[in-house]
Design a protein around this motif. Structure first.
Motif, PDB file in Angstrom:
ATOM      1  N   VAL A 258       7.449  -4.162  -5.001  1.00 21.59           N
ATOM      2  CA  VAL A 258       6.147  -4.242  -4.321  1.00 21.59           C
ATOM      3  C   VAL A 258       5.740  -3.547  -3.061  1.00 21.59           C
ATOM      4  CG1 VAL A 258       6.393  -6.387  -2.856  1.00 21.59           C
ATOM      5  CG2 VAL A 258       4.235  -6.198  -4.684  1.00 21.59           C
ATOM      6  N   LEU A 259       6.547  -3.295  -2.146  1.00 21.34           N
ATOM      7  CA  LEU A 259       6.124  -2.313  -1.733  1.00 21.34           C
ATOM      8  C   LEU A 259       5.380  -1.034  -2.160  1.00 21.34           C
ATOM      9  CD1 LEU A 259       8.998  -2.316   1.340  1.00 21.34           C
ATOM     10  CD2 LEU A 259       6.505  -2.982   1.148  1.00 21.34           C
ATOM     11  N   PRO A 260       4.099  -0.872  -1.286  1.00 23.21           N
ATOM     12  CA  PRO A 260       2.848   0.240  -1.943  1.00 23.21           C
ATOM     13  C   PRO A 260       4.204   1.247  -1.811  1.00 23.21           C
ATOM     14  CG  PRO A 260       1.572  -1.240  -1.001  1.00 23.21           C
ATOM     15  CD  PRO A 260       3.268  -1.353  -0.675  1.00 23.21           C
ATOM     16  N   THR A 261       4.531   1.929  -0.807  1.00 27.45           N
ATOM     17  CA  THR A 261       5.819   3.145  -0.885  1.00 27.45           C
ATOM     18  C   THR A 261       6.529   2.840  -2.371  1.00 27.45           C
ATOM     19  OG1 THR A 261       7.332   1.784  -0.309  1.00 27.45           O
ATOM     20  CG2 THR A 261       5.421   3.287   1.589  1.00 27.45           C
ATOM     21  N   HIS A 262       6.596   2.352  -3.158  1.00 26.30           N
ATOM     22  CA  HIS A 262       7.455   2.298  -4.235  1.00 26.30           C
ATOM     23  C   HIS A 262       6.162   2.636  -5.362  1.00 26.30           C
ATOM     24  CE1 HIS A 262      10.361   0.890  -1.430  1.00 26.30           C
ATOM     25  NE2 HIS A 262      11.015   0.566  -2.882  1.00 26.30           N
ATOM     26  N   TRP A 263       5.007   1.994  -5.694  1.00 30.51           N
ATOM     27  CA  TRP A 263       4.208   2.802  -6.425  1.00 30.51           C
ATOM     28  C   TRP A 263       3.171   2.770  -6.520  1.00 30.51           C
ATOM     29  CZ3 TRP A 263      -0.798   0.506  -6.684  1.00 30.51           C
ATOM     30  CH2 TRP A 263      -0.597  -0.930  -5.437  1.00 30.51           C
ATOM     31  N   LEU A 264       2.498   3.353  -5.267  1.00 31.37           N
ATOM     32  CA  LEU A 264       1.440   3.779  -4.954  1.00 31.37           C
ATOM     33  C   LEU A 264       1.095   5.547  -5.297  1.00 31.37           C
ATOM     34  CD1 LEU A 264      -1.683   3.371  -3.780  1.00 31.37           C
ATOM     35  CD2 LEU A 264      -0.824   3.271  -1.026  1.00 31.37           C
ATOM     36  N   PRO A 265       2.183   6.163  -4.557  1.00 28.14           N
ATOM     37  CA  PRO A 265       2.434   7.002  -4.208  1.00 28.14           C
ATOM     38  C   PRO A 265       2.427   8.268  -6.135  1.00 28.14           C
ATOM     39  CG  PRO A 265       4.157   6.640  -2.533  1.00 28.14           C
ATOM     40  CD  PRO A 265       3.323   5.268  -3.533  1.00 28.14           C
ATOM     41  N   PHE A 266       3.374   7.499  -6.739  1.00 29.06           N
ATOM     42  CA  PHE A 266       2.843   7.687  -8.304  1.00 29.06           C
ATOM     43  C   PHE A 266       2.438   7.602  -8.796  1.00 29.06           C
ATOM     44  CE2 PHE A 266       6.876   5.801  -6.640  1.00 29.06           C
ATOM     45  CZ  PHE A 266       8.263   7.105  -7.239  1.00 29.06           C
ATOM     46  N   VAL A 267       1.154   6.986  -8.191  1.00 30.75           N
ATOM     47  CA  VAL A 267      -0.674   6.494  -9.392  1.00 30.75           C
ATOM     48  C   VAL A 267      -1.061   7.803  -8.566  1.00 30.75           C
ATOM     49  CG1 VAL A 267      -2.363   4.958  -8.550  1.00 30.75           C
ATOM     50  CG2 VAL A 267      -0.108   4.106  -9.417  1.00 30.75           C
ATOM     51  N   LEU A 268      -0.962   7.610  -7.257  1.00 24.61           N
ATOM     52  CA  LEU A 268      -1.793   9.264  -6.335  1.00 24.61           C
ATOM     53  C   LEU A 268      -1.842   9.820  -7.376  1.00 24.61           C
ATOM     54  CD1 LEU A 268      -2.110   8.058  -3.095  1.00 24.61           C
ATOM     55  CD2 LEU A 268      -4.022   7.216  -4.560  1.00 24.61           C
TER      56      LEU A 268
ATOM     57  N   VAL B  59      13.239  -0.273 -10.857  1.00 21.73           N
ATOM     58  CA  VAL B  59      12.863   0.931 -11.929  1.00 21.73           C
ATOM     59  C   VAL B  59      11.598  -0.607 -12.728  1.00 21.73           C
ATOM     60  CG1 VAL B  59      13.069   1.582 -13.976  1.00 21.73           C
ATOM     61  CG2 VAL B  59      14.562   1.552 -12.439  1.00 21.73           C
ATOM     62  N   LEU B  60      12.190  -1.437 -12.788  1.00 24.60           N
ATOM     63  CA  LEU B  60      11.216  -2.429 -13.561  1.00 24.60           C
ATOM     64  C   LEU B  60       9.339  -2.626 -12.491  1.00 24.60           C
ATOM     65  CD1 LEU B  60      10.291  -4.272 -16.352  1.00 24.60           C
ATOM     66  CD2 LEU B  60      11.882  -5.551 -15.333  1.00 24.60           C
ATOM     67  N   GLY B  61      10.476  -3.108 -11.845  1.00 24.52           N
ATOM     68  CA  GLY B  61       8.945  -3.047 -10.391  1.00 24.52           C
ATOM     69  C   GLY B  61       8.314  -2.281 -10.602  1.00 24.52           C
ATOM     70  N   MET B  62       8.917  -1.546 -10.547  1.00 26.07           N
ATOM     71  CA  MET B  62       8.372   0.024 -10.089  1.00 26.07           C
ATOM     72  C   MET B  62       6.665   0.701 -10.830  1.00 26.07           C
ATOM     73  SD  MET B  62      10.602   2.389  -7.601  1.00 26.07           S
ATOM     74  CE  MET B  62       9.686   3.601  -8.270  1.00 26.07           C
ATOM     75  N   SER B  63       8.081   0.144 -12.135  1.00 26.16           N
ATOM     76  CA  SER B  63       7.530   0.774 -13.207  1.00 26.16           C
ATOM     77  C   SER B  63       6.382  -0.642 -14.267  1.00 26.16           C
ATOM     78  CB  SER B  63       7.754   0.683 -14.859  1.00 26.16           C
ATOM     79  OG  SER B  63       8.774   1.655 -14.529  1.00 26.16           O
ATOM     80  N   LEU B  64       6.081  -1.821 -13.949  1.00 26.09           N
ATOM     81  CA  LEU B  64       4.959  -2.494 -13.596  1.00 26.09           C
ATOM     82  C   LEU B  64       4.490  -2.551 -12.771  1.00 26.09           C
ATOM     83  CD1 LEU B  64       3.725  -5.305 -15.048  1.00 26.09           C
ATOM     84  CD2 LEU B  64       5.583  -6.043 -13.403  1.00 26.09           C
ATOM     85  N   PHE B  65       4.078  -2.150 -11.220  1.00 25.03           N
ATOM     86  CA  PHE B  65       3.169  -2.020 -10.428  1.00 25.03           C
ATOM     87  C   PHE B  65       1.897  -1.252 -10.336  1.00 25.03           C
ATOM     88  CE2 PHE B  65       5.866  -4.808  -7.888  1.00 25.03           C
ATOM     89  CZ  PHE B  65       4.613  -6.069  -8.395  1.00 25.03           C
ATOM     90  N   THR B  66       3.441   0.331 -10.892  1.00 25.51           N
ATOM     91  CA  THR B  66       1.870   1.763 -11.116  1.00 25.51           C
ATOM     92  C   THR B  66       1.376   1.450 -12.284  1.00 25.51           C
ATOM     93  OG1 THR B  66       4.292   2.863 -10.849  1.00 25.51           O
ATOM     94  CG2 THR B  66       2.709   4.216 -11.790  1.00 25.51           C
ATOM     95  N   VAL B  67       2.059   0.656 -13.817  1.00 27.48           N
ATOM     96  CA  VAL B  67       1.245   0.654 -14.909  1.00 27.48           C
ATOM     97  C   VAL B  67       0.293  -0.088 -14.575  1.00 27.48           C
ATOM     98  CG1 VAL B  67       1.240  -0.473 -17.238  1.00 27.48           C
ATOM     99  CG2 VAL B  67       3.166   0.972 -16.595  1.00 27.48           C
TER     100      VAL B  67
ATOM    101  N   VAL C 135       8.321   8.264 -11.670  1.00 29.98           N
ATOM    102  CA  VAL C 135       9.036   6.314 -11.268  1.00 29.98           C
ATOM    103  C   VAL C 135      10.367   6.787 -11.863  1.00 29.98           C
ATOM    104  CG1 VAL C 135       8.757   4.221 -11.496  1.00 29.98           C
ATOM    105  CG2 VAL C 135       6.448   5.720 -11.455  1.00 29.98           C
ATOM    106  N   VAL C 136      11.114   6.153 -13.021  1.00 28.62           N
ATOM    107  CA  VAL C 136      12.075   6.197 -12.684  1.00 28.62           C
ATOM    108  C   VAL C 136      13.290   7.238 -12.568  1.00 28.62           C
ATOM    109  CG1 VAL C 136      13.925   5.732 -15.372  1.00 28.62           C
ATOM    110  CG2 VAL C 136      11.401   4.829 -15.517  1.00 28.62           C
ATOM    111  N   ALA C 137      13.019   8.860 -12.799  1.00 30.09           N
ATOM    112  CA  ALA C 137      13.689   9.348 -11.906  1.00 30.09           C
ATOM    113  C   ALA C 137      13.944   8.976 -10.636  1.00 30.09           C
ATOM    114  CB  ALA C 137      13.056  10.811 -12.256  1.00 30.09           C
ATOM    115  N   ALA C 138      13.061   8.163 -10.252  1.00 30.85           N
ATOM    116  CA  ALA C 138      12.686   8.357  -8.500  1.00 30.85           C
ATOM    117  C   ALA C 138      13.429   6.497  -8.676  1.00 30.85           C
ATOM    118  CB  ALA C 138      11.398   8.514  -8.092  1.00 30.85           C
ATOM    119  N   GLY C 139      13.413   6.056  -8.938  1.00 25.51           N
ATOM    120  CA  GLY C 139      14.028   4.191  -8.647  1.00 25.51           C
ATOM    121  C   GLY C 139      15.169   4.522  -9.414  1.00 25.51           C
ATOM    122  N   LEU C 140      15.631   5.576  -9.869  1.00 24.47           N
ATOM    123  CA  LEU C 140      17.477   5.913 -10.268  1.00 24.47           C
ATOM    124  C   LEU C 140      17.856   6.610  -8.933  1.00 24.47           C
ATOM    125  CD1 LEU C 140      17.726   6.630 -14.201  1.00 24.47           C
ATOM    126  CD2 LEU C 140      17.998   4.637 -12.581  1.00 24.47           C
TER     127      LEU C 140
END
Length: 218
Positions: A26-36, A172-180, A52-57
């Protein structure tokens, strides 16, 4: 091979590990950069989620390396002091939990959970942007996940592998969900405001797992 008597504890640790990894995302560093970056590069949803998936892994891979070293050090110590490892892992979980609770109580949340992340300037290649996102996550292991490796060290390589898979799935699930959600316009709900509760939730979760480990010590 995991001992049958230890399976309930292992399953509890795997479930807790998945949950903590998901909450940590949920931390914005885990999804906000991907949106920007995705907006700046005009990526479609598939390209953004691929990053997101590659970075999460990569994030979990670096966490697993550090966690594996911690587990090996713990087992080496266990050989000298019998019965210490479970108490050591429980103490470490308690310490991390208290740290996150205290930090959540005294520290104001920052939008991106650290240094602000800006989208790349126009002209940055897709490859450079993609690899930059992956590297950003790879060089920052998830410190909140590390105590779980020590807790599972005695269960063997299979348990550590299963724990890493649980971390990867939750992250990966969390990062993908918040990014989407953010890409779809749900950022109007100000998802980043929930980051203020992340420390408290993680702290309580880690202390609960520490209690679980401690109560299983015979």
């Amino acid at each position: 091979m995991v001992d049958a008597a230890a399976q309930p504890l292992l399953l509890s640790l795997l479930a807790s590990g998945f949950g903590v990894a998901f909450l940590h995302a949920v931390l914005p560093t885990h999804w906000l950069p991907f949106v920007l970056v995705g907006r700046a590069q005009r990526w479609n949803a598939s390209m953004t989620i691929a990053a997101v998936v590659a970075a999460g892994l990569a994030h979990i891979a670096s966490t697993a390396v550090v966690g594996g070293l911690i587990a090996m050090a713990g087992l080496a110590l266990e050989g000298w002091v019998a019965g210490l490892l479970p108490w050591l892992s429980a103490a470490l979980l308690f310490a991390f939990g208290l740290f996150y609770l205290v930090r959540a109580a005294i520290r104001r949340p920052v939008l991106a959970g650290g240094p602000q992340v800006h989208a790349p300037e126009p002209g940055v290649s897709d490859r450079t942007a993609f690899l930059g996102l992956v590297a950003m996550m790879a060089i920052s292991p998830g410190e909140v996940l590390l105590p779980f490796y020590l807790s599972s060290a005695e269960q063997g390589l299979g348990a550590l592998t299963a724990l890493t898979v649980a971390f990867a799935a939750g992250t990966v699930l969390g990062m993908s969900l918040f990014t989407v959600l953010a890409r779809a316009g749900a950022s109007i709900l100000r998802l980043e405001r929930w980051a203020r509760f992340e420390g408290a939730v993680l702290g309580v979760a880690l202390i609960a797992v520490g209690l679980l480990v401690a109560t299983r010590v015979h």
